[in-house]
Design a protein around this motif. Sequence first.
Motif, PDB file in Angstrom:
ATOM      1  N   ILE A   1      32.176  48.473  -9.788  1.00 49.33           N
ATOM      2  CA  ILE A   1      31.999  47.072 -10.165  1.00 49.33           C
ATOM      3  C   ILE A   1      32.723  46.804 -11.481  1.00 49.33           C
ATOM      4  CG2 ILE A   1      30.307  45.408 -11.008  1.00 49.33           C
ATOM      5  CD1 ILE A   1      30.192  45.589  -8.064  1.00 49.33           C
TER       6      ILE A   1
ATOM      7  N   SER B   1      36.143  39.163  -8.452  1.00 47.80           N
ATOM      8  CA  SER B   1      35.430  40.136  -7.627  1.00 47.80           C
ATOM      9  C   SER B   1      34.061  39.648  -7.179  1.00 47.80           C
ATOM     10  CB  SER B   1      35.288  41.453  -8.386  1.00 47.80           C
ATOM     11  OG  SER B   1      34.536  41.268  -9.576  1.00 47.80           O
ATOM     12  N   ASP B   2      33.516  38.642  -7.863  1.00 51.74           N
ATOM     13  CA  ASP B   2      32.246  38.014  -7.452  1.00 51.74           C
ATOM     14  C   ASP B   2      31.112  39.032  -7.332  1.00 51.74           C
ATOM     15  OD1 ASP B   2      30.643  35.860  -6.800  1.00 51.74           O
ATOM     16  OD2 ASP B   2      31.031  36.022  -4.646  1.00 51.74           O
ATOM     17  N   GLY B   3      31.086  39.998  -8.250  1.00 50.87           N
ATOM     18  CA  GLY B   3      29.989  40.948  -8.266  1.00 50.87           C
ATOM     19  C   GLY B   3      30.064  42.034  -7.215  1.00 50.87           C
ATOM     20  N   ARG B   4      31.189  42.151  -6.529  1.00 54.26           N
ATOM     21  CA  ARG B   4      31.359  43.204  -5.529  1.00 54.26           C
ATOM     22  C   ARG B   4      32.462  44.161  -5.981  1.00 54.26           C
ATOM     23  NH1 ARG B   4      26.988  43.267  -3.051  1.00 54.26           N
ATOM     24  NH2 ARG B   4      27.976  44.548  -1.452  1.00 54.26           N
ATOM     25  N   VAL B   5      32.499  45.351  -5.379  1.00 55.52           N
ATOM     26  CA  VAL B   5      33.546  46.298  -5.749  1.00 55.52           C
ATOM     27  C   VAL B   5      34.874  45.824  -5.157  1.00 55.52           C
ATOM     28  CG1 VAL B   5      31.932  48.205  -5.911  1.00 55.52           C
ATOM     29  CG2 VAL B   5      33.097  47.788  -3.747  1.00 55.52           C
TER      30      VAL B   5
ATOM     31  N   CYS C   1      41.274  41.046  -8.508  1.00 54.93           N
ATOM     32  CA  CYS C   1      39.865  41.438  -8.424  1.00 54.93           C
ATOM     33  C   CYS C   1      39.656  42.853  -8.953  1.00 54.93           C
ATOM     34  CB  CYS C   1      39.373  41.336  -6.976  1.00 54.93           C
ATOM     35  SG  CYS C   1      40.055  42.577  -5.859  1.00 54.93           S
TER      36      CYS C   1
ATOM     37  N   GLY D   1      36.566  43.642   3.092  1.00 56.06           N
ATOM     38  CA  GLY D   1      35.364  43.074   3.684  1.00 56.06           C
ATOM     39  C   GLY D   1      34.359  44.107   4.138  1.00 56.06           C
TER      40      GLY D   1
ATOM     41  N   THR E   1      31.825  47.301   2.990  1.00 56.36           N
ATOM     42  CA  THR E   1      31.176  47.976   1.865  1.00 56.36           C
ATOM     43  C   THR E   1      31.530  49.459   1.888  1.00 56.36           C
ATOM     44  OG1 THR E   1      29.333  46.410   1.958  1.00 56.36           O
ATOM     45  CG2 THR E   1      28.992  48.465   0.735  1.00 56.36           C
TER      46      THR E   1
ATOM     47  N   GLU F   1      35.730  46.319  -1.365  1.00 57.93           N
ATOM     48  CA  GLU F   1      34.997  45.444  -0.458  1.00 57.93           C
ATOM     49  C   GLU F   1      35.564  44.025  -0.476  1.00 57.93           C
ATOM     50  OE1 GLU F   1      30.446  43.827   0.420  1.00 57.93           O
ATOM     51  OE2 GLU F   1      30.835  45.252  -1.194  1.00 57.93           O
ATOM     52  N   VAL F   2      36.001  43.565  -1.631  1.00 57.56           N
ATOM     53  CA  VAL F   2      36.595  42.229  -1.719  1.00 57.56           C
ATOM     54  C   VAL F   2      37.839  42.128  -0.841  1.00 57.56           C
ATOM     55  CG1 VAL F   2      37.700  40.570  -3.276  1.00 57.56           C
ATOM     56  CG2 VAL F   2      35.686  41.846  -4.033  1.00 57.56           C
TER      57      VAL F   2
ATOM     58  N   VAL G   1      36.127  51.387  -6.218  1.00 58.00           N
ATOM     59  CA  VAL G   1      34.734  51.395  -5.768  1.00 58.00           C
ATOM     60  C   VAL G   1      33.778  51.220  -6.944  1.00 58.00           C
ATOM     61  CG1 VAL G   1      35.214  52.780  -3.719  1.00 58.00           C
ATOM     62  CG2 VAL G   1      34.656  53.942  -5.864  1.00 58.00           C
TER      63      VAL G   1
END
Length: 329
Positions: A243, A249-253, A131, A260, A262, A256-257, A241
Amino acid sequence: PRSNDVELHRLDPVLTDLGQWQHMKQVQRYDERTVDVPTRSTFESTDRHQRVKPERLAERWGISTKRARTTMKATLQRATRSAILPLARRYRADRMYERPRLKTKFSTDTAYFPCASLRGKKCSQIYFNKCGFYANYNMTKADNNELGPTLPRFISDFGISEHLTMDGAAVQVGRKTTFMDTIRRANINHHVSRPYRPDENPAEGGIRELKRKFYRLINKNNIPMRLWDFVLDYTVDIANVTINYSRYSDGRVPLEVITGITPDISEYLDFTIYDWVFYRTDGGYGNNEIGRWLGVSHRVGPAMTYWVLPRSGIPISTDTVQTVTQAER
């Protein structure tokens, strides 16, 4: 009575008839169905912590035996107790079981750099996830004393990986190494890549991309190579941190992946690596001095604490830091 001592105290000294004594022993015997209470005083027992069976779990949880059996198949019971002595002090749990299990695959490899840093570091153990997540642990030497503890540190920082890919370096795959001992204790599935097959170890591609960003910062900001460990830490922090375009990574940093949570990027908004800054020491009561910003000090001081390179050339950690404006430059 729960021990032979009590029986001896209650025994009449004039009682000499063996038959009477045998009769007293039978009367005072415990019910055999009471398995958790020993009939004799015990100091050591191999059954102090019995393996939980579906029937016992069903009784404790108030569920059917069928549901208990299915539950045990669908769950893990890794944190077992192993004491064999009577309860005399607080139980000490293995901290390995206090960490979360990361439901994803990681890979790891060692990255080397052209010179020793100001702190004496010469290489770094990199842990990578597809990711775009990185974790780096800088070392003076890639031996068992320094590379081995990087995996426990990774577990302490982020959690236990379900799967880990690595190359066949002896310091990693050796049977009596700290690295393999941690893999066994944490019950991590692992795979050793074949020699000269970098495609089997995703960490090699991840390190290649990380070094590309690393050298871009070195050249852009004209940073001395002796500061490579600070630059690498900063590069990893920013990558975690930011994108990216990874399909994992599904659009997350990436941070966070993996965790869990942010992340808060406030610490990175005011400065860039090797930027000119004003700082104060002595809890903010010292005089204004000028130095170079070297990144966030994660393990020293409170939040918003930074590494600064002063005129002495010895990095210090301080939380009273302010950027130098263009007019002041």
